[in-house]
Scaffold this motif. Structure first.
Motif, PDB file in Angstrom:
ATOM      1  N   VAL A  82      91.382   8.633  43.363  1.00 35.04           N
ATOM      2  CA  VAL A  82      90.481   7.939  42.438  1.00 35.04           C
ATOM      3  C   VAL A  82      89.053   7.984  42.967  1.00 35.04           C
ATOM      4  N   ALA A  83      88.907   7.710  44.267  1.00 35.46           N
ATOM      5  CA  ALA A  83      87.576   7.724  44.880  1.00 35.46           C
ATOM      6  C   ALA A  83      86.942   9.107  44.807  1.00 35.46           C
ATOM      7  N   LEU A  84      87.744  10.138  45.089  1.00 30.20           N
ATOM      8  CA  LEU A  84      87.227  11.510  45.056  1.00 30.20           C
ATOM      9  C   LEU A  84      86.810  11.897  43.642  1.00 30.20           C
ATOM     10  N   GLY A  85      87.667  11.600  42.662  1.00 28.84           N
ATOM     11  CA  GLY A  85      87.335  11.925  41.281  1.00 28.84           C
ATOM     12  C   GLY A  85      86.104  11.185  40.800  1.00 28.84           C
ATOM     13  N   LEU A  86      86.043   9.891  41.103  1.00 31.33           N
ATOM     14  CA  LEU A  86      84.904   9.083  40.675  1.00 31.33           C
ATOM     15  C   LEU A  86      83.626   9.489  41.392  1.00 31.33           C
ATOM     16  N   GLY A  87      83.743   9.798  42.685  1.00 30.48           N
ATOM     17  CA  GLY A  87      82.568  10.170  43.462  1.00 30.48           C
ATOM     18  C   GLY A  87      81.896  11.429  42.964  1.00 30.48           C
ATOM     19  N   VAL A  88      82.684  12.352  42.414  1.00 33.25           N
ATOM     20  CA  VAL A  88      82.118  13.577  41.844  1.00 33.25           C
ATOM     21  C   VAL A  88      81.710  13.361  40.394  1.00 33.25           C
ATOM     22  N   LEU A  89      82.492  12.568  39.658  1.00 33.37           N
ATOM     23  CA  LEU A  89      82.260  12.378  38.220  1.00 33.37           C
ATOM     24  C   LEU A  89      80.958  11.652  37.913  1.00 33.37           C
TER      25      LEU A  89
ATOM     26  N   PRO B 179      79.318  11.054  46.304  1.00 27.93           N
ATOM     27  CA  PRO B 179      78.280  11.810  45.595  1.00 27.93           C
ATOM     28  C   PRO B 179      77.269  12.483  46.515  1.00 27.93           C
ATOM     29  N   LEU B 180      77.022  11.908  47.689  1.00 32.41           N
ATOM     30  CA  LEU B 180      76.073  12.541  48.606  1.00 32.41           C
ATOM     31  C   LEU B 180      76.563  13.912  49.060  1.00 32.41           C
ATOM     32  N   PHE B 181      77.896  14.072  49.133  1.00 28.95           N
ATOM     33  CA  PHE B 181      78.456  15.351  49.574  1.00 28.95           C
ATOM     34  C   PHE B 181      78.745  16.279  48.395  1.00 28.95           C
ATOM     35  N   SER B 182      79.091  15.689  47.257  1.00 33.06           N
ATOM     36  CA  SER B 182      79.396  16.532  46.099  1.00 33.06           C
ATOM     37  C   SER B 182      78.145  16.980  45.357  1.00 33.06           C
ATOM     38  N   ALA B 183      77.080  16.158  45.391  1.00 32.81           N
ATOM     39  CA  ALA B 183      75.868  16.480  44.636  1.00 32.81           C
ATOM     40  C   ALA B 183      75.208  17.787  45.061  1.00 32.81           C
ATOM     41  N   PRO B 184      75.106  18.093  46.376  1.00 37.45           N
ATOM     42  CA  PRO B 184      74.473  19.358  46.738  1.00 37.45           C
ATOM     43  C   PRO B 184      75.141  20.578  46.119  1.00 37.45           C
ATOM     44  N   PHE B 185      76.471  20.577  46.072  1.00 37.52           N
ATOM     45  CA  PHE B 185      77.180  21.719  45.505  1.00 37.52           C
ATOM     46  C   PHE B 185      77.091  21.724  43.986  1.00 37.52           C
ATOM     47  N   ALA B 186      77.066  20.519  43.381  1.00 35.52           N
ATOM     48  CA  ALA B 186      76.903  20.454  41.928  1.00 35.52           C
ATOM     49  C   ALA B 186      75.524  20.938  41.522  1.00 35.52           C
TER      50      ALA B 186
ATOM     51  N   ALA C 163      72.978  10.535  43.228  1.00 34.92           N
ATOM     52  CA  ALA C 163      73.836  10.340  44.403  1.00 34.92           C
ATOM     53  C   ALA C 163      73.180   9.398  45.401  1.00 34.92           C
ATOM     54  N   LEU C 164      71.870   9.502  45.566  1.00 35.15           N
ATOM     55  CA  LEU C 164      71.153   8.572  46.448  1.00 35.15           C
ATOM     56  C   LEU C 164      71.308   7.137  45.953  1.00 35.15           C
ATOM     57  N   TYR C 165      71.251   6.965  44.644  1.00 35.69           N
ATOM     58  CA  TYR C 165      71.415   5.632  44.048  1.00 35.69           C
ATOM     59  C   TYR C 165      72.811   5.079  44.319  1.00 35.69           C
ATOM     60  N   THR C 166      73.857   5.878  44.057  1.00 31.80           N
ATOM     61  CA  THR C 166      75.214   5.383  44.268  1.00 31.80           C
ATOM     62  C   THR C 166      75.542   5.228  45.753  1.00 31.80           C
ATOM     63  N   SER C 167      74.905   6.061  46.602  1.00 32.63           N
ATOM     64  CA  SER C 167      75.197   5.980  48.035  1.00 32.63           C
ATOM     65  C   SER C 167      74.689   4.688  48.655  1.00 32.63           C
TER      66      SER C 167
END
Length: 561
Positions: free
Chosen positions: A123-130, A65-72, A478-482
């Motif tokens: 699974v990790a990639l999908g969950l990390g963005v979802l 999420p730290l990497f996907s959140a900026p683009f989201a 993302a900060l929370y999940t990271s």
């Protein structure tokens, strides 16, 4: 009373997303809670390698999420992001099911490690963005509800603030309740199915659940509120951050201010706009009419100052974020060594039924579901009366209490493991007179982790939600999940370092030996307790000097009034 007819419940869109979040947790926990058993019993990994694999996988899952959140936050459409990431999640689960099917066809069949890791990565990639996108999408629905209520009711600002605070807390608590309900079903039902009926069915059911999630999400198209992120630079906070860093590095600043009055006007404007809606901000802007007109034409100047302010805001959260890491390390234990610990204990109930060790993780969730109402209805009202605080206890205090309880849990885990080892040695010398320790001895450590979860995890969600700018909300989640992502990597690194050191002293000294009668998990738990205690003390010190953004908002409003 003006607010007498105010809607107190959650909207249909919020409720649907809570259900979807619960289904996602059911699918994830159905795989993750017992994955260490699959890796040791089916894939034939050692205890330490299986634990390291699970921790590393969890780390990537929570760090993405730290990497996907900026683009989201900057470019992505949350609805499309959720749909795409959940589809990727589904494909990963299909691949994982196929690995189990390949392994079930023959006991001599070697499962492709590459295909297994690829499936877990998907699974990790999908969950990390979802996950962060889904939570931020839910927060968009909440914001719309709060704004709609505010338009319909004209109440004093202090009462509005308290109502909004209550609604936010209600949303987060129901969200977490949905997550816990899904986790409970995933841990209990799926662990039993995997141990009893095999891993093909045990992975196929979570795969079907993800397909159901996608269907339900699409069914809600008509009730969702779609936040307009816009194409303006202000709607792209991370783009502003990137541009600011680039400008500093290349020393190509395009800020052109006529004099000190222009600089003061810029600083006042940037302090006022993002932080509070003070009426005096408009007066300040009016008195510097000429300056602001020239600045309005220069977007890069506004971008530079507000981006630096955003960077500072994120950096100020770093100490708190760091101190929460050991809490996350402790929370990796139920899915790894707590489960292996349970496999070495007496698990029989009657002559025919054995408790799957992974199902004990359900006691964490049960503790949350049963004790959350007690927290809401008893503890918070008492705390409100004692502290005179509208929320009962502050978010910082709430997280600290959970951290302290988690330390007690890991201390109890160390004591139980020491007792298990003692009985195990006695059984070798006197096998006919010594009974193995019951698995129910592990219940206190699980229950205490569940209680600590109520305080710290829910508090973390609300803390990061409140401390980041509105347009960076996905980054807040993302900060929370990271925290749990980096905590997983720390846990994996600890295992690798400790195993390397203890193995060098001889096989009998290996803390993570495959023979559980030789392993010294108690020493590992004591080490976690010590490092967590140090982290907790540092957290207390940091909290004394930390000032929340809401407090800063009030101070700035008071100064300008």
């Amino acid at each position: 009373m003006a607010g007498g007819g105010k809607r107190r419940g959650l909207s249909k869109s919020c409720a649907l997303l809570i259900v979807i979040a619960g289904i996602e947790r059911y699918a994830f926990k159905g795989v993750a809670s017992n994955l260490v058993t699959y890796l040791t019993d089916v894939v034939k990994m050692s205890n330490s390698r299986a634990a390291t694999t699970v921790n590393t996988w969890s780390g990537f899952t929570f760090m993405l999420p730290l990497f996907s959140a900026p683009f989201a936050d900057s470019y992505g459409d949350r609805f499309f992001t959720i749909l795409a990431s959940s589809s990727l999640y589904f494909v990963g689960l299909v691949g994982l099911t196929l690995t189990a099917f390949a392994g079930s066809r023959s006991t001599t069949t070697t499962i492709s490690i590459f295909f297994l890791y690829t499936s877990l990565s998907l699974v990790a990639l999908g969950l990390g963005v979802l996950n962060p996108s889904l939570q931020a999408f839910g927060a968009d629905q909440l914001d719309h509800d709060l704004g709609h209520d505010h338009e319909q009711d004209q109440e004093p600002s202090s009462e509005n603030k308290e109502v909004k605070s209550d609604r936010k807390s209600q949303f987060f608590q129901w969200w977490y309740f949905g997550v816990c309900a899904g986790s409970l079903l995933g841990v209990t039902v799926m662990a039993y199915i995997q141990d009893t009926f095999g891993w093909v069915l045990g992975f196929a059911i979570p795969t079907g659940s993800m397909l159901l999630l996608i269907f339900l999400f699409l069914c809600g198209c008509g009730v969702y509120v779609y936040a307009d992120q816009g194409s303006h630079l202000k709607s792209r906070p991370f783009q502003r951050i990137f541009d600011t860093i680039k400008g500093v590095v290349t020393r190509r600043s395009k800020i052109t201010l006529e004099n000190n009055h222009d600089l003061n006007a810029m600083e006042l404007e940037l302090q006022g706009k993002p932080l509070c809606n003070c009426s005096n901000t408009e007066a300040t802007t009016t008195t510097t009419n000429t300056s602001t007109k020239s600045l309005a034409g220069d977007e890069s100047s506004k971008t530079g100052f507000s981006s630096l302010k955003t960077i500072k805001l994120l950096l100020r959260l770093l100490p708190i974020w760091t101190m929460l890491l050991m809490f996350a390390v402790i929370f990796q234990q139920p899915a790894t060594f707590f489960t292996k610990q349970g496999m070495a204990l007496k698990r029989n109930i009657g002559p025919n039924f054995k408790i799957p060790p992974a199902t004990l993780q359900s006691t964490i969730t049960l503790s949350i579901i049963l004790l959350m109402p007690l927290y809401d209805k008893v503890l918070i009202p008492m705390a409100k009366k004692i502290s005179k605080n509208e929320k009962g206890i502050t978010v910082m205090t709430r997280m600290g209490i959970g951290m302290f309880i988690s330390i007690i849990a890991i201390v109890i885990a160390a004591l139980v493991e020491r007792k298990r080892l003692k009985i195990s040695k006695e059984m070798k010398t006197s096998p006919n007179t010594t009974e193995p320790l019951s698995i129910f001895w592990l219940l206190p450590q699980y229950i205490l982790l569940g209680i600590s979860d109520i305080f710290t995890v829910v508090g973390m969600q609300e803390f990061f939600y409140s401390e980041v700018p509105v347009r960076m909300r996905t980054m807040g989640f993302a900060l929370y999940t990271s925290v749990f992502g980096v905590g997983s990597f720390v846990s994996a690194a600890l295992i690798s370092v400790i195993e390397s050191y203890t193995k060098s002293r001889g096989g009998k000294h290996n803390w993570f030996a495959d023979d559980m009668s030789e392993a010294r998990l108690d020493n590992y738990y004591w080490l976690l307790a010590l490092t967590s205690a140090i982290s907790f003390l540092m957290y207390i010190v940091i909290c004394k000097y930390f000032k929340s953004s809401s407090d800063e908002d009030e101070d700035k409003c008071d100064e300008t009034s």
